[in-house]
Scaffold this motif. Structure first.
Motif, PDB file in Angstrom:
ATOM      1  N   ARG A  75       0.825  -1.207   0.000  1.00  0.00           N
ATOM      2  CA  ARG A  75       0.000   0.000   0.000  1.00  0.00           C
ATOM      3  C   ARG A  75       0.858   1.254   0.000  1.00  0.00           C
ATOM      4  NH1 ARG A  75      -1.182   2.880   4.140  1.00  0.00           N
ATOM      5  NH2 ARG A  75      -0.903   1.208   5.670  1.00  0.00           N
ATOM      6  N   GLU A  76       1.914   1.260   0.809  1.00  0.00           N
ATOM      7  CA  GLU A  76       2.789   2.426   0.849  1.00  0.00           C
ATOM      8  C   GLU A  76       3.478   2.648  -0.493  1.00  0.00           C
ATOM      9  OE1 GLU A  76       3.079   4.728   3.094  1.00  0.00           O
ATOM     10  OE2 GLU A  76       1.700   3.774   4.492  1.00  0.00           O
ATOM     11  N   ALA A  77       3.862   1.567  -1.166  1.00  0.00           N
ATOM     12  CA  ALA A  77       4.473   1.699  -2.492  1.00  0.00           C
ATOM     13  C   ALA A  77       3.492   2.315  -3.477  1.00  0.00           C
ATOM     14  CB  ALA A  77       4.949   0.339  -2.991  1.00  0.00           C
ATOM     15  N   LEU A  78       2.227   1.920  -3.382  1.00  0.00           N
ATOM     16  CA  LEU A  78       1.203   2.461  -4.268  1.00  0.00           C
ATOM     17  C   LEU A  78       0.918   3.924  -3.945  1.00  0.00           C
ATOM     18  CD1 LEU A  78      -0.967   2.049  -6.453  1.00  0.00           C
ATOM     19  CD2 LEU A  78      -2.506   1.277  -4.643  1.00  0.00           C
ATOM     20  N   GLU A  79       0.758   4.233  -2.651  1.00  0.00           N
ATOM     21  CA  GLU A  79       0.391   5.591  -2.264  1.00  0.00           C
ATOM     22  C   GLU A  79       1.502   6.592  -2.552  1.00  0.00           C
ATOM     23  OE1 GLU A  79      -2.667   4.472   1.420  1.00  0.00           O
ATOM     24  OE2 GLU A  79      -0.749   5.470   1.842  1.00  0.00           O
ATOM     25  N   GLU A  80       2.747   6.243  -2.214  1.00  0.00           N
ATOM     26  CA  GLU A  80       3.836   7.200  -2.321  1.00  0.00           C
ATOM     27  C   GLU A  80       4.533   7.185  -3.676  1.00  0.00           C
ATOM     28  OE1 GLU A  80       6.602   6.940   0.901  1.00  0.00           O
ATOM     29  OE2 GLU A  80       5.095   7.438   2.420  1.00  0.00           O
ATOM     30  N   ALA A  81       4.593   6.014  -4.333  1.00  0.00           N
ATOM     31  CA  ALA A  81       5.355   5.904  -5.577  1.00  0.00           C
ATOM     32  C   ALA A  81       4.512   5.522  -6.782  1.00  0.00           C
ATOM     33  CB  ALA A  81       6.490   4.890  -5.402  1.00  0.00           C
ATOM     34  N   GLY A  82       3.270   5.131  -6.568  1.00  0.00           N
ATOM     35  CA  GLY A  82       2.415   4.767  -7.690  1.00  0.00           C
ATOM     36  C   GLY A  82       2.849   3.516  -8.416  1.00  0.00           C
ATOM     37  N   VAL A  83       3.356   2.519  -7.669  1.00  0.00           N
ATOM     38  CA  VAL A  83       3.794   1.281  -8.296  1.00  0.00           C
ATOM     39  C   VAL A  83       3.160   0.080  -7.610  1.00  0.00           C
ATOM     40  CG1 VAL A  83       5.992   2.186  -9.148  1.00  0.00           C
ATOM     41  CG2 VAL A  83       5.887   1.195  -6.847  1.00  0.00           C
ATOM     42  N   LYS A  84       2.969  -0.971  -8.397  1.00  0.00           N
ATOM     43  CA  LYS A  84       2.527  -2.267  -7.902  1.00  0.00           C
ATOM     44  C   LYS A  84       3.563  -3.295  -8.307  1.00  0.00           C
ATOM     45  CE  LYS A  84      -2.413  -1.182  -8.568  1.00  0.00           C
ATOM     46  NZ  LYS A  84      -3.672  -1.631  -9.220  1.00  0.00           N
ATOM     47  N   GLY A  85       3.643  -4.379  -7.537  1.00  0.00           N
ATOM     48  CA  GLY A  85       4.627  -5.384  -7.890  1.00  0.00           C
ATOM     49  C   GLY A  85       4.581  -6.588  -6.982  1.00  0.00           C
ATOM     50  N   ASN A  86       5.625  -7.377  -7.073  1.00  0.00           N
ATOM     51  CA  ASN A  86       5.737  -8.632  -6.322  1.00  0.00           C
ATOM     52  C   ASN A  86       6.724  -8.450  -5.186  1.00  0.00           C
ATOM     53  OD1 ASN A  86       4.065 -10.018  -8.286  1.00  0.00           O
ATOM     54  ND2 ASN A  86       5.846  -9.943  -9.649  1.00  0.00           N
ATOM     55  N   ILE A  87       6.245  -8.706  -3.978  1.00  0.00           N
ATOM     56  CA  ILE A  87       7.084  -8.539  -2.786  1.00  0.00           C
ATOM     57  C   ILE A  87       7.761  -9.858  -2.429  1.00  0.00           C
ATOM     58  CG2 ILE A  87       6.910  -8.334  -0.276  1.00  0.00           C
ATOM     59  CD1 ILE A  87       5.385  -5.883  -0.546  1.00  0.00           C
ATOM     60  N   ASP A  88       9.047  -9.784  -2.180  1.00  0.00           N
ATOM     61  CA  ASP A  88       9.785 -10.905  -1.606  1.00  0.00           C
ATOM     62  C   ASP A  88       9.457 -10.932  -0.115  1.00  0.00           C
ATOM     63  OD1 ASP A  88      11.629 -12.648  -0.447  1.00  0.00           O
ATOM     64  OD2 ASP A  88      13.254 -12.049  -1.784  1.00  0.00           O
ATOM     65  N   ARG A  89       8.845 -12.016   0.337  1.00  0.00           N
ATOM     66  CA  ARG A  89       8.329 -12.053   1.715  1.00  0.00           C
ATOM     67  C   ARG A  89       9.403 -12.264   2.768  1.00  0.00           C
ATOM     68  NH1 ARG A  89       2.331 -13.657   2.395  1.00  0.00           N
ATOM     69  NH2 ARG A  89       1.419 -12.656   0.564  1.00  0.00           N
ATOM     70  N   THR A  90      10.626 -12.427   2.375  1.00  0.00           N
ATOM     71  CA  THR A  90      11.720 -12.412   3.342  1.00  0.00           C
ATOM     72  C   THR A  90      12.214 -10.978   3.449  1.00  0.00           C
ATOM     73  OG1 THR A  90      12.393 -14.664   2.799  1.00  0.00           O
ATOM     74  CG2 THR A  90      13.995 -13.290   3.943  1.00  0.00           C
ATOM     75  N   ALA A  91      12.043 -10.381   4.602  1.00  0.00           N
ATOM     76  CA  ALA A  91      12.375  -8.976   4.768  1.00  0.00           C
ATOM     77  C   ALA A  91      13.852  -8.713   4.515  1.00  0.00           C
ATOM     78  CB  ALA A  91      11.994  -8.518   6.173  1.00  0.00           C
ATOM     79  N   LEU A  92      14.147  -7.559   3.952  1.00  0.00           N
ATOM     80  CA  LEU A  92      15.536  -7.130   3.814  1.00  0.00           C
ATOM     81  C   LEU A  92      16.142  -6.841   5.178  1.00  0.00           C
ATOM     82  CD1 LEU A  92      15.145  -4.704   0.784  1.00  0.00           C
ATOM     83  CD2 LEU A  92      16.187  -6.987   0.750  1.00  0.00           C
ATOM     84  N   GLY A  93      15.307  -6.519   6.142  1.00  0.00           N
ATOM     85  CA  GLY A  93      15.781  -6.261   7.493  1.00  0.00           C
ATOM     86  C   GLY A  93      14.743  -5.510   8.299  1.00  0.00           C
TER      87      GLY A  93
END
Length: 208
Positions: A75-93
């Motif tokens: 949601r934050e990616a959509l609201e702030e950057a206007g992008v949708k995509g595939n999330i890697d469910r292992t967090a970067l940190g």
């Protein structure tokens, strides 16, 4: 024949903190490092601007109680950057962010945030997005992202992303060694167990 009207979907950013999740006094946030692979096989990352600042950030914001952490990050990616995509469910940190007002007391969680950051491979860019008036977006090389990023945690997250793309990334970067982050529980309504924040997280000061 009856005419058909075009239906326009208007995307609106969430406001306020009525549904905000907390871990004790830490506000929980989620965000992404959006990336794509260019035609030459090299990765690019998307960073966004904020008002009255020259440096840039990755999309992130509050994790609310009616969504899991992946939904919050998306949601934050959509609201702030206007992008949708595939999330890697292992967090970067997991990083601890402190507002300027809470920097004086580094031992207190009051006014601080804990944030999970994920890699997102961008599949779609929208022409319009909810916060485009305050957040511009820009695709840059990883080298330029290192130079433009506002906070050290962003460089650490970028290094973690580049470590996952060894076959296509030949960029010069010095990646910190971190243990792999476990996939998070998806059940809504649950405050997830926190990983220990990276030892270098304290200097990663960010406005929450």
């Amino acid at each position: 024949m009856a005419s058909q009207e075009n239906t326009v979907t208007v995307l609106v950013a969430r406001k306020g903190r009525l549904r905000q999740r907390y871990d004790n006094e830490y506000r929980l946030v989620a965000g992404v490092v959006p990336y794509r692979v260019a035609a030459d096989g090299q990765p690019e990352v998307l960073i966004v601007s904020t008002p009255n600042r020259d440096d840039l950030v990755f999309p992130k914001g509050g994790w609310e109680d009616d969504e899991d952490v992946y939904e919050a990050a998306s949601r934050e990616a959509l609201e702030e950057a206007g992008v949708k995509g595939n999330i890697d469910r292992t967090a970067l940190g997991l990083w601890v962010f402190r507002s300027k007002s809470s920097q004086a007391d580094n031992d207190s969680p009051r006014g601080a945030c804990k944030g999970y950051i994920f890699a997102m491979e961008v599949a779609e860019e929208l022409d319009q997005w909810p916060e485009q008036d305050t957040h511009g977006r820009q695709w840059v090389s990883p080298a330029d992202a290192y130079r433009l990023c506002r906070y050290e945690w962003m460089r650490e997250a970028l290094s973690a992303l580049l470590d996952r793309l060894p076959a296509i990334c030949h960029c010069q970067h010095q990646a910190a060694t971190k243990p792999a982050a476990p996939e998070l529980n998806e059940r809504p309504g649950v405050v997830y167990m926190m990983m220990k924040a990276a030892a270098t997280a304290e200097p990663a000061l960010a406005l929450c």
